[in-house]
Design an enzyme around this catalytic site. Structure first.
Site, PDB file in Angstrom:
ATOM      1  N   ASN A   6     -13.705 -12.886  28.864  1.00 19.70           N
ATOM      2  CA  ASN A   6     -14.312 -12.018  29.871  1.00 19.70           C
ATOM      3  C   ASN A   6     -14.863 -10.783  29.157  1.00 19.70           C
ATOM      4  OD1 ASN A   6     -14.958 -10.353  32.011  1.00 19.70           O
ATOM      5  ND2 ASN A   6     -12.823  -9.854  32.515  1.00 19.70           N
ATOM      6  N   LYS A  28     -16.604  -8.375  30.385  1.00 22.88           N
ATOM      7  CA  LYS A  28     -16.711  -7.160  31.217  1.00 22.88           C
ATOM      8  C   LYS A  28     -18.114  -6.551  31.056  1.00 22.88           C
ATOM      9  CE  LYS A  28     -11.807  -6.621  30.492  1.00 22.88           C
ATOM     10  NZ  LYS A  28     -10.637  -5.915  30.961  1.00 22.88           N
ATOM     11  N   SER A  58      -4.028  -8.802  27.492  1.00 24.78           N
ATOM     12  CA  SER A  58      -3.791  -8.473  26.080  1.00 24.78           C
ATOM     13  C   SER A  58      -3.509  -9.705  25.217  1.00 24.78           C
ATOM     14  CB  SER A  58      -2.675  -7.425  25.944  1.00 24.78           C
ATOM     15  OG  SER A  58      -3.068  -6.215  26.591  1.00 24.78           O
ATOM     16  N   GLU A  71      -2.955 -12.786  35.790  1.00 28.16           N
ATOM     17  CA  GLU A  71      -3.198 -11.601  34.963  1.00 28.16           C
ATOM     18  C   GLU A  71      -2.374 -10.432  35.496  1.00 28.16           C
ATOM     19  OE1 GLU A  71      -7.123 -11.924  32.683  1.00 28.16           O
ATOM     20  OE2 GLU A  71      -7.537 -10.890  34.535  1.00 28.16           O
ATOM     21  N   GLY A  94      -5.804  -4.907  29.211  1.00 28.50           N
ATOM     22  CA  GLY A  94      -6.398  -3.812  28.444  1.00 28.50           C
ATOM     23  C   GLY A  94      -5.390  -2.791  27.948  1.00 28.50           C
ATOM     24  N   GLU A 145      -9.901  -5.574  38.062  1.00 35.00           N
ATOM     25  CA  GLU A 145     -10.846  -4.450  38.057  1.00 35.00           C
ATOM     26  C   GLU A 145     -11.746  -4.503  39.296  1.00 35.00           C
ATOM     27  OE1 GLU A 145     -12.379  -5.065  34.100  1.00 35.00           O
ATOM     28  OE2 GLU A 145     -10.432  -4.467  33.281  1.00 35.00           O
ATOM     29  N   HIS A 202     -10.965 -10.485  39.795  1.00 45.39           N
ATOM     30  CA  HIS A 202     -10.366  -9.782  38.647  1.00 45.39           C
ATOM     31  C   HIS A 202      -9.770  -8.467  39.144  1.00 45.39           C
ATOM     32  CE1 HIS A 202     -10.065  -7.558  34.879  1.00 45.39           C
ATOM     33  NE2 HIS A 202     -10.086  -8.729  34.271  1.00 45.39           N
TER      34      HIS A 202
HETATM   35  C1  PEP Z   1      -9.241  -9.359  31.273  1.00 40.66           C
HETATM   36  O1  PEP Z   1     -10.118  -8.523  31.367  1.00 40.66           O
HETATM   37  O2  PEP Z   1      -9.240 -10.341  32.020  1.00 40.66           O
HETATM   38  C2  PEP Z   1      -8.196  -9.145  30.270  1.00 40.66           C
HETATM   39  C3  PEP Z   1      -7.166  -9.941  30.278  1.00 40.66           C
HETATM   40  O3  PEP Z   1      -8.373  -8.103  29.378  1.00 40.66           O
HETATM   41  P1  PEP Z   1      -7.565  -7.856  27.985  1.00 40.66           P
HETATM   42  O4  PEP Z   1      -7.476  -9.189  27.286  1.00 40.66           O
HETATM   43  O5  PEP Z   1      -8.410  -6.884  27.244  1.00 40.66           O
HETATM   44  O6  PEP Z   1      -6.225  -7.342  28.359  1.00 40.66           O
END
Ligand code: PEP
Length: 260
Positions: free
Chosen positions: A12, A14, A216, A170, A176, A100, A98
């Site tokens: 992803n 973003k 992460s 998630e 992040g 976000e 997601h």
């Molecule tokens: C994501 O944006 O779906 C995500 C898991 O981000 P990160 O891997 O940076 O934690």
């Protein structure tokens, strides 16, 4: 149509990468993964780069995802993009709900549900995101939150659709932050999700539905996470922006899933 839970790893991006950066990445990446089998590989660039990404990935084993969609086909919805438009741009997948989108842009379980239905109607494979916040985990509400997000977000899907869906677990506290769930925490949540999918959609559909982990994921933890029996892959944010690190996540994750 998928007929097995082949490991699934998606990046992803973003709001990162221009069209030129996307094309450069996809060209380099497709050459590196061309002989890698036994894993479904997807990248999700911003809307502006979707078509260029799909062209650069044509006839390769790299699939392209959008990061969101709107549920109507067309209309006076300034700023929105429909499933049909995404499909025409060459993408085959779409990330939905997601965290976000939920926290910054007002997505709810009800709108996630409309988007998932619209994705199927447009011939896109939805990657539907669920996950609890740190507060919810500390209050021991994780399973309740997941139950509500899955029940409402996937309401009305047929078992056949569920079998083709990807659920991304998630935990919001892991996105992040550099703080990933432990493999045991991920497996516990994924096992719970699989149990609910079995109850609500039947054993056959639940056995085919992918439940992937996001939060992460990095080259040094993808193997331990994907070695868990109910962790069918990864949704990778930051570490997917770099070709080499995403490649390492894909190969280490695939190898670990093979050994389990
Ligand atoms: C994501 O944006 O779906 C995500 C898991 O981000 P990160 O891997 O940076 O934690």
């Amino acid at each position: 149509m998928r007929d097995a839970r082949t490991p699934f790893v998606a990046g992803n991006w973003k709001m990162y990468k221009t069209v030129a950066e996307t094309v450069k990445y996809v060209k380099e990446f497709r050459a590196l993964v061309k002989d890698i089998d036994g894993v479904e590989i997807v990248v999700a660039p911003p809307f502006t780069a979707l078509h260029a990404a799909a062209e650069a990935a044509r006839n390769s084993n790299v699939g392209i995802a959008a990061q969101d969609l709107y549920w109507d086909r067309e209309g006076p919805f300034t700023g929105e993009v429909s499933g049909a438009m995404i499909r025409e741009a060459g993408a085959e997948y779409v990330i939905i709900g997601h965290s976000e989108r939920r926290t910054l842009f007002g997505d709810t379980d009800a709108t996630v549900n409309r988007r998932v239905a619209a994705a199927f109607a447009a011939g896109l494979c939805p990657i539907a995101c669920v996950g609890e916040t740190l507060d919810q985990r500390e209050r021991q509400e994780t399973f309740d939150v997941l139950d509500r997000q899955i029940r409402q977000g996937l309401d009305g899907l047929t078992s056949d659709q569920l079998a083709q869906l990807v659920v991304a677990y998630e935990p919001v506290w892991a996105i992040g932050t550099g703080r990933n769930a432990t493999p045991e925490q991920a497996e516990e949540a994924h096992g719970h999700i699989r149990k609910r999918l079995r109850q609500w959609f039947g054993p056959d559909a639940a056995a085919l539905c992918h439940v992937i982990y996001g939060g992460s994921v990095k080259p040094d933890n993808s193997a331990s996470l994907l070695s868990q029996p109910n962790v069918d892959g990864a949704l990778v944010g930051g570490a997917s922006l770099d070709v080499r690190s995403f490649l390492e996540i894909v190969t280490k994750g695939r190898d670990a899933a093979r050994r389990r």
